[in-house]
Design a protein around this motif. Structure first.
Motif, PDB file in Angstrom:
ATOM      1  N   LEU A   1      14.160  26.141  13.767  1.00 10.92           N
ATOM      2  CA  LEU A   1      14.481  27.442  14.336  1.00 10.92           C
ATOM      3  C   LEU A   1      15.507  28.113  13.434  1.00 10.92           C
ATOM      4  CD1 LEU A   1      13.210  26.032  16.866  1.00 10.92           C
ATOM      5  CD2 LEU A   1      14.900  27.262  18.247  1.00 10.92           C
ATOM      6  N   LEU A   2      15.208  29.331  12.990  1.00 12.74           N
ATOM      7  CA  LEU A   2      16.128  30.088  12.140  1.00 12.74           C
ATOM      8  C   LEU A   2      16.707  31.235  12.955  1.00 12.74           C
ATOM      9  CD1 LEU A   2      14.006  30.241   8.849  1.00 12.74           C
ATOM     10  CD2 LEU A   2      15.844  28.635   9.425  1.00 12.74           C
ATOM     11  N   SER A   3      18.036  31.230  13.106  1.00  7.31           N
ATOM     12  CA  SER A   3      18.674  32.246  13.934  1.00  7.31           C
ATOM     13  C   SER A   3      18.595  33.635  13.309  1.00  7.31           C
ATOM     14  CB  SER A   3      20.135  31.873  14.207  1.00  7.31           C
ATOM     15  OG  SER A   3      20.885  31.857  12.999  1.00  7.31           O
ATOM     16  N   HIS A   4      18.710  33.711  11.990  1.00  4.04           N
ATOM     17  CA  HIS A   4      18.566  34.969  11.275  1.00  4.04           C
ATOM     18  C   HIS A   4      18.394  34.672   9.790  1.00  4.04           C
ATOM     19  CE1 HIS A   4      22.890  34.190  11.003  1.00  4.04           C
ATOM     20  NE2 HIS A   4      23.008  35.118  10.063  1.00  4.04           N
ATOM     21  N   LEU A   5      18.224  35.726   8.996  1.00  6.71           N
ATOM     22  CA  LEU A   5      17.764  35.543   7.622  1.00  6.71           C
ATOM     23  C   LEU A   5      18.845  35.761   6.569  1.00  6.71           C
ATOM     24  CD1 LEU A   5      14.205  37.115   7.945  1.00  6.71           C
ATOM     25  CD2 LEU A   5      14.898  34.709   8.138  1.00  6.71           C
ATOM     26  N   HIS A   6      20.094  35.590   6.934  1.00  8.57           N
ATOM     27  CA  HIS A   6      21.142  35.537   5.914  1.00  8.57           C
ATOM     28  C   HIS A   6      21.090  34.178   5.213  1.00  8.57           C
ATOM     29  CE1 HIS A   6      23.745  38.970   7.756  1.00  8.57           C
ATOM     30  NE2 HIS A   6      22.896  39.417   6.859  1.00  8.57           N
ATOM     31  N   PRO A   7      21.396  34.136   3.909  1.00  8.07           N
ATOM     32  CA  PRO A   7      21.218  32.899   3.151  1.00  8.07           C
ATOM     33  C   PRO A   7      21.954  31.685   3.708  1.00  8.07           C
ATOM     34  CG  PRO A   7      21.516  34.731   1.651  1.00  8.07           C
ATOM     35  CD  PRO A   7      21.774  35.264   3.031  1.00  8.07           C
ATOM     36  N   ASP A   8      23.144  31.896   4.294  1.00  3.47           N
ATOM     37  CA  ASP A   8      23.897  30.741   4.796  1.00  3.47           C
ATOM     38  C   ASP A   8      23.301  30.149   6.066  1.00  3.47           C
ATOM     39  OD1 ASP A   8      24.768  33.178   6.003  1.00  3.47           O
ATOM     40  OD2 ASP A   8      26.606  32.224   6.709  1.00  3.47           O
ATOM     41  N   HIS A   9      22.137  30.680   6.479  1.00  3.37           N
ATOM     42  CA  HIS A   9      21.427  30.125   7.634  1.00  3.37           C
ATOM     43  C   HIS A   9      19.979  29.749   7.322  1.00  3.37           C
ATOM     44  CE1 HIS A   9      24.515  31.005  10.759  1.00  3.37           C
ATOM     45  NE2 HIS A   9      24.915  31.815   9.788  1.00  3.37           N
ATOM     46  N   CYS A  10      19.465  30.177   6.155  1.00  3.55           N
ATOM     47  CA  CYS A  10      18.031  29.928   5.928  1.00  3.55           C
ATOM     48  C   CYS A  10      17.657  29.556   4.499  1.00  3.55           C
ATOM     49  CB  CYS A  10      17.214  31.148   6.350  1.00  3.55           C
ATOM     50  SG  CYS A  10      17.344  32.572   5.227  1.00  3.55           S
ATOM     51  N   ILE A  11      18.536  29.698   3.516  1.00  4.27           N
ATOM     52  CA  ILE A  11      18.093  29.659   2.120  1.00  4.27           C
ATOM     53  C   ILE A  11      17.560  28.295   1.683  1.00  4.27           C
ATOM     54  CG2 ILE A  11      20.296  29.065   1.028  1.00  4.27           C
ATOM     55  CD1 ILE A  11      17.711  31.717  -0.128  1.00  4.27           C
ATOM     56  N   ASP A  12      18.014  27.195   2.299  1.00  6.63           N
ATOM     57  CA  ASP A  12      17.503  25.892   1.876  1.00  6.63           C
ATOM     58  C   ASP A  12      16.065  25.650   2.333  1.00  6.63           C
ATOM     59  OD1 ASP A  12      19.837  25.341   0.534  1.00  6.63           O
ATOM     60  OD2 ASP A  12      20.035  23.317   1.345  1.00  6.63           O
ATOM     61  N   MET A  13      15.500  26.579   3.089  1.00  5.22           N
ATOM     62  CA  MET A  13      14.060  26.501   3.386  1.00  5.22           C
ATOM     63  C   MET A  13      13.244  26.641   2.108  1.00  5.22           C
ATOM     64  SD  MET A  13      13.469  25.941   6.615  1.00  5.22           S
ATOM     65  CE  MET A  13      11.758  26.460   6.775  1.00  5.22           C
ATOM     66  N   CYS A  14      13.797  27.309   1.088  1.00  5.27           N
ATOM     67  CA  CYS A  14      13.086  27.415  -0.195  1.00  5.27           C
ATOM     68  C   CYS A  14      12.976  26.044  -0.856  1.00  5.27           C
ATOM     69  CB  CYS A  14      13.803  28.401  -1.113  1.00  5.27           C
ATOM     70  SG  CYS A  14      13.695  30.112  -0.577  1.00  5.27           S
ATOM     71  N   GLY A  15      14.066  25.281  -0.849  1.00  5.65           N
ATOM     72  CA  GLY A  15      14.006  23.924  -1.375  1.00  5.65           C
ATOM     73  C   GLY A  15      13.117  23.030  -0.540  1.00  5.65           C
ATOM     74  N   TYR A  16      13.127  23.250   0.768  1.00  6.21           N
ATOM     75  CA  TYR A  16      12.289  22.425   1.637  1.00  6.21           C
ATOM     76  C   TYR A  16      10.807  22.734   1.418  1.00  6.21           C
ATOM     77  CZ  TYR A  16      11.293  19.560   5.748  1.00  6.21           C
ATOM     78  OH  TYR A  16      10.845  18.575   6.590  1.00  6.21           O
ATOM     79  N   PHE A  17      10.496  23.985   1.070  1.00  4.44           N
ATOM     80  CA  PHE A  17       9.123  24.321   0.685  1.00  4.44           C
ATOM     81  C   PHE A  17       8.681  23.489  -0.519  1.00  4.44           C
ATOM     82  CE2 PHE A  17       6.857  26.800  -2.599  1.00  4.44           C
ATOM     83  CZ  PHE A  17       5.587  26.783  -2.035  1.00  4.44           C
ATOM     84  N   VAL A  18       9.545  23.385  -1.509  1.00  9.84           N
ATOM     85  CA  VAL A  18       9.211  22.580  -2.692  1.00  9.84           C
ATOM     86  C   VAL A  18       8.916  21.140  -2.294  1.00  9.84           C
ATOM     87  CG1 VAL A  18      10.111  21.656  -4.863  1.00  9.84           C
ATOM     88  CG2 VAL A  18      10.526  24.042  -4.262  1.00  9.84           C
ATOM     89  N   ALA A  19       9.780  20.581  -1.434  1.00  8.65           N
ATOM     90  CA  ALA A  19       9.616  19.179  -1.026  1.00  8.65           C
ATOM     91  C   ALA A  19       8.305  18.962  -0.284  1.00  8.65           C
ATOM     92  CB  ALA A  19      10.794  18.768  -0.140  1.00  8.65           C
ATOM     93  N   ARG A  20       7.897  19.916   0.529  1.00  9.31           N
ATOM     94  CA  ARG A  20       6.678  19.751   1.315  1.00  9.31           C
ATOM     95  C   ARG A  20       5.418  20.130   0.528  1.00  9.31           C
ATOM     96  NH1 ARG A  20       7.831  18.715   6.624  1.00  9.31           N
ATOM     97  NH2 ARG A  20       5.694  19.231   7.242  1.00  9.31           N
ATOM     98  N   TYR A  21       5.507  21.158  -0.303  1.00  9.85           N
ATOM     99  CA  TYR A  21       4.329  21.659  -1.013  1.00  9.85           C
ATOM    100  C   TYR A  21       3.964  20.792  -2.211  1.00  9.85           C
ATOM    101  CZ  TYR A  21       1.151  25.197  -2.977  1.00  9.85           C
ATOM    102  OH  TYR A  21       0.046  25.871  -3.444  1.00  9.85           O
ATOM    103  N   TYR A  22       4.971  20.313  -2.932  1.00 13.08           N
ATOM    104  CA  TYR A  22       4.716  19.558  -4.154  1.00 13.08           C
ATOM    105  C   TYR A  22       4.893  18.051  -3.974  1.00 13.08           C
ATOM    106  CZ  TYR A  22       4.873  24.097  -6.493  1.00 13.08           C
ATOM    107  OH  TYR A  22       4.632  25.392  -6.888  1.00 13.08           O
ATOM    108  N   ARG A  23       4.879  17.594  -2.753  1.00 10.96           N
ATOM    109  CA  ARG A  23       5.067  16.155  -2.516  1.00 10.96           C
ATOM    110  C   ARG A  23       3.979  15.362  -3.239  1.00 10.96           C
ATOM    111  NH1 ARG A  23       4.869  13.293   3.394  1.00 10.96           N
ATOM    112  NH2 ARG A  23       2.700  13.958   3.201  1.00 10.96           N
ATOM    113  N   HIS A  24       4.397  14.409  -4.057  1.00 11.56           N
ATOM    114  CA  HIS A  24       3.439  13.613  -4.824  1.00 11.56           C
ATOM    115  C   HIS A  24       3.025  12.350  -4.069  1.00 11.56           C
ATOM    116  CE1 HIS A  24       3.854  16.153  -8.325  1.00 11.56           C
ATOM    117  NE2 HIS A  24       5.174  16.033  -8.274  1.00 11.56           N
ATOM    118  N   ASP A  25       3.959  11.755  -3.359  1.00 12.10           N
ATOM    119  CA  ASP A  25       3.675  10.518  -2.641  1.00 12.10           C
ATOM    120  C   ASP A  25       3.085  10.840  -1.274  1.00 12.10           C
ATOM    121  OD1 ASP A  25       3.542   7.965  -1.698  1.00 12.10           O
ATOM    122  OD2 ASP A  25       5.697   7.696  -1.441  1.00 12.10           O
ATOM    123  N   GLY A  26       1.774  10.682  -1.135  1.00 12.15           N
ATOM    124  CA  GLY A  26       1.123  10.961   0.132  1.00 12.15           C
ATOM    125  C   GLY A  26       0.497  12.330   0.229  1.00 12.15           C
ATOM    126  N   GLY A  27       0.630  13.152  -0.820  1.00 11.48           N
ATOM    127  CA  GLY A  27       0.020  14.473  -0.798  1.00 11.48           C
ATOM    128  C   GLY A  27       0.866  15.492  -0.059  1.00 11.48           C
TER     129      GLY A  27
END
Length: 250
Positions: free
Chosen positions: A56-82
């Motif tokens: 749940l993201l309360s709002h879209l200021h970086p100090d509340h949501c910006i690490d979702m970009c890194g989490y996208f990388v972890a989920r999209y490019y995951r090599h172990d298990g697809g």
């Protein structure tokens, strides 16, 4: 219900904490409230990288949501298990586009929706696993929400970022724990519809009859102990400062 403070710094990470991120767990279900700067690394101290069930993201200021970009990388490019499956992500209108813009050089415009199931927040209630979540808009320069998370007769309320408002007062009624921002200092900053100070957080906790007050989102330039003293001057229940790694069970 178990609450873990992943990060609690306001505006940007401090030497002691990442920015706003709070893990709520019950019955094996893991719900994350916000994912601000630095929180993705800290989250892995508490659970596995792919163990979240919803965000749940309360709002879209970086100090509340910006690490979702890194989490996208972890989920999209995951090599172990697809590639990881789609994860429900609740946020204000435009969340997907905001994260795409922040990331920049994405493989294609729909790539984030391959790992995130974006759902637009509206005032009201919905179910997330074993939790019932109530949300309403609060006072901030961008569209922002506060959350009330209920389970088994207990309730946690998270203010997000807000100035004083009736919506937050209503959500907080009789909550077991109020996780409340206190960015400003009473008598120093007086900017309407932006943030709360310690005194205002304490008054809210008293008026709403909450069981415990935890002050969070305190920027490095704000004196946390002064805010805590101000809160305790008007709230007689247990009150404390959030810190990274703190755990509450109720």
């Amino acid at each position: 219900m178990k609450l873990t403070v992943v990060g609690c710094a306001g505006s940007f990470p401090s030497t002691e904490s990442a920015c706003s991120s709070y893990l709520v767990e019950a019955d094996g279900y893991r719900l994350l409230l916000d994912m601000g700067n630095g929180s993705l690394g800290e989250l892995q101290r508490h659970i596995g990288l792919y163990d979240l069930d919803a965000v749940l993201l309360s709002h879209l200021h970086p100090d509340h949501c910006i690490d979702m970009c890194g989490y996208f990388v972890a989920r999209y490019y995951r090599h172990d298990g697809g590639r990881a499956g789609t994860l429900p992500v609740y946020g204000p209108e435009g969340t997907e586009q905001r994260l795409l813009t922040a990331y920049g050089d994405v493989p294609h415009p729909a790539c984030m929706s391959e790992v995130f199931d974006f759902r637009t927040l509206e005032p009201g209630g919905f179910s997330a696993g074993p939790f019932t979540v109530f949300t309403d808009r609060v006072n901030h320069p961008v569209e922002a929400f506060a959350f009330r998370v209920e389970h088994g007769g207990s309730a946690l309320v998270y203010s997000g970022d807000t100035g004083p408002c009736e919506a937050l007062n209503s959500l907080a009624k009789d909550a077991d724990l109020l996780l409340c921002e206190a960015s400003f200092t009473h008598g120093k900053e007086d900017i309407p519809d932006l943030h709360l100070n310690g005194l205002e957080a304490g008054r809210l906790a008293t008026d709403a009859r909450v069981g415990r007050l935890v002050l969070t989102h305190i920027p490095p330039w704000t004196d946390p102990l002064r805010n805590l003293r101000d809160a305790r001057s008007v709230y007689e229940g247990p009150a404390e400062l959030a810190h990274a790694g703190a755990v509450y069970e109720f």
